[in-house]
Design a protein around this motif. Sequence first.
Motif, short mmCIF file in Angstrom:
data_model
loop_
_atom_site.label_atom_id
_atom_site.label_comp_id
_atom_site.label_asym_id
_atom_site.label_seq_id
_atom_site.Cartn_x
_atom_site.Cartn_y
_atom_site.Cartn_z
N ILE A 116 0.88 -1.27 0.04
CA ILE A 116 -0.07 0.10 -0.15
C ILE A 116 0.79 1.19 -0.06
CG2 ILE A 116 -1.69 1.35 1.34
CD1 ILE A 116 -3.09 -1.25 2.11
N LEU A 117 2.00 1.26 0.90
CA LEU A 117 2.82 2.42 0.95
C LEU A 117 3.55 2.67 -0.22
CD1 LEU A 117 3.85 2.15 4.81
CD2 LEU A 117 2.19 3.70 3.67
N SER A 118 3.93 1.60 -0.75
CA SER A 118 4.92 1.71 -2.17
C SER A 118 4.04 2.15 -3.34
CB SER A 118 5.48 0.19 -2.54
OG SER A 118 6.02 0.32 -3.73
N VAL A 119 2.99 1.59 -3.30
CA VAL A 119 1.84 1.95 -4.45
C VAL A 119 1.36 3.59 -4.32
CG1 VAL A 119 -0.26 1.80 -5.62
CG2 VAL A 119 0.85 -0.32 -5.10
N LEU A 120 1.14 4.16 -3.20
CA LEU A 120 0.76 5.35 -2.67
C LEU A 120 1.74 6.27 -3.10
CD1 LEU A 120 -1.31 5.34 0.41
CD2 LEU A 120 -2.14 5.91 -1.79
N ALA A 121 3.10 5.93 -2.56
CA ALA A 121 4.24 6.81 -2.97
C ALA A 121 4.61 7.10 -4.29
CB ALA A 121 5.46 6.22 -2.39
N ARG A 122 4.75 5.98 -5.12
CA ARG A 122 4.69 5.95 -6.62
C ARG A 122 3.75 6.61 -7.31
NH1 ARG A 122 5.51 0.30 -8.75
NH2 ARG A 122 4.44 -0.43 -6.95
N TRP A 123 2.50 6.43 -7.05
CA TRP A 123 1.43 7.14 -7.61
C TRP A 123 1.19 8.30 -7.39
CZ3 TRP A 123 -2.53 10.01 -5.42
CH2 TRP A 123 -3.67 10.21 -6.37
N SER A 124 1.82 9.03 -6.15
CA SER A 124 1.73 10.35 -6.02
C SER A 124 2.92 11.05 -6.77
CB SER A 124 1.76 10.70 -4.43
OG SER A 124 2.84 10.34 -3.88
N LEU A 125 4.02 10.49 -6.59
CA LEU A 125 5.16 10.95 -7.29
C LEU A 125 5.06 11.01 -8.62
CD1 LEU A 125 7.91 9.36 -5.33
CD2 LEU A 125 7.57 11.70 -5.35
N LEU A 126 4.45 9.96 -9.30
CA LEU A 126 4.13 9.85 -10.71
C LEU A 126 3.12 10.83 -11.30
CD1 LEU A 126 4.82 8.62 -13.37
CD2 LEU A 126 3.40 6.82 -13.08
N ALA A 127 2.05 11.01 -10.44
CA ALA A 127 1.07 12.00 -10.54
C ALA A 127 1.60 13.37 -10.81
CB ALA A 127 -0.03 11.93 -9.93
N GLY A 128 2.50 13.80 -10.14
CA GLY A 128 3.14 15.06 -9.95
C GLY A 128 3.83 15.09 -11.36
N LEU A 129 4.64 14.24 -11.70
CA LEU A 129 5.61 14.28 -12.72
C LEU A 129 4.83 14.27 -14.03
CD1 LEU A 129 8.19 11.46 -11.67
CD2 LEU A 129 8.71 13.93 -12.14
N ILE A 130 3.49 13.51 -13.99
CA ILE A 130 2.69 13.64 -15.13
C ILE A 130 2.18 15.19 -15.46
CG2 ILE A 130 0.47 12.96 -16.21
CD1 ILE A 130 1.13 10.06 -14.84
N THR A 131 1.82 15.90 -14.43
CA THR A 131 1.44 17.11 -14.35
C THR A 131 2.36 18.03 -14.82
OG1 THR A 131 -0.19 16.73 -12.33
CG2 THR A 131 0.45 19.00 -13.01
N ALA A 132 3.82 17.75 -14.66
CA ALA A 132 4.85 18.64 -15.16
C ALA A 132 5.27 18.20 -16.51
CB ALA A 132 6.00 18.39 -13.97
N ILE A 154 11.16 4.21 -5.89
CA ILE A 154 10.52 5.26 -5.06
C ILE A 154 11.52 6.38 -4.92
CG2 ILE A 154 9.66 5.84 -2.79
CD1 ILE A 154 8.35 3.06 -2.85
N ALA A 155 12.71 5.93 -4.72
CA ALA A 155 13.75 6.93 -4.27
C ALA A 155 14.16 7.70 -5.59
CB ALA A 155 15.32 6.12 -3.91
N ALA A 156 14.21 7.10 -6.79
CA ALA A 156 14.62 7.91 -7.96
C ALA A 156 13.44 8.83 -8.17
CB ALA A 156 14.69 6.76 -9.18
#
Length: 251
Positions: free
Chosen positions: A122-138, A241-243
């Motif tokens: 759960i934590l892994s998917v949430l972390a990657r999802w939130s980071l990726l969503a921000g990168l998509i927006t950018a 996640i780190a990357a």
Amino acid sequence: MAPRDILQQITGDLRLSLGLLTRLPLPGEPDLTRGAAAAWAWPLAGLAPALLAGLAIWLTSGLGSGLSAALALAVMAMVTGAMHEDGLADTADGLWGGWTAERRLEIMKDSHIGTYGVLALILSVLARWSLLAGLITAGQALPALMAAALLSRVPMVALMAWMPPAREGGLSRAVGQPPLEAAGIGGGVALVLAMALTGSTAIWAALLIAAVAIALGMLAKAKIGGQTGDILGASQQLSEIAALAVLAASL
């Protein structure tokens, strides 16, 4: 070695790596003679799920960054057979769910998932999802995904070259122990390509990934005496996640 032979070896190693780390249908039979020496190509094999995830993001660009990020993660999980996610869950269950090395390895081999594994996923998917969503927006999702895919698979090779297998059987022992040169070549290729995609930020991502991989390796050594396929899968997920975190923070 003649240039033609070198090219054949590179393509053979990449074919073997794709066969091991993805569920993509590939023509012909892989050349198994290279064995663990082909592990230098594992980072390159990571580009396949990243590119397909990027395609999913492009196709769903009008549906919002959150949904696009979720679909991209689903595509990567399907392409890899969710083997890295499975490794993360088993690692969390095993390293924190047993009191002895033998019991921890037994838990990691069990196909059932426990509380620690569920929380880790759960934590892994949430972390990657939130980071990726921000990168998509950018508008930086594809280069970030590709760079993260390259760099996050280097620890898998490095940990296999650095640490002995923790159990007699399993995928890690079956593949064999890569030579240190394979880890060095794979890391060098991944860093150069990641820098071409994201600039000098890739260096900071690589440094954070190295710290994460070393910490996980030390923990695995202390708790189970070495590495397993699950530990390698966990290293990929944590490194991704780190990357993505470093790349997102650089925007």
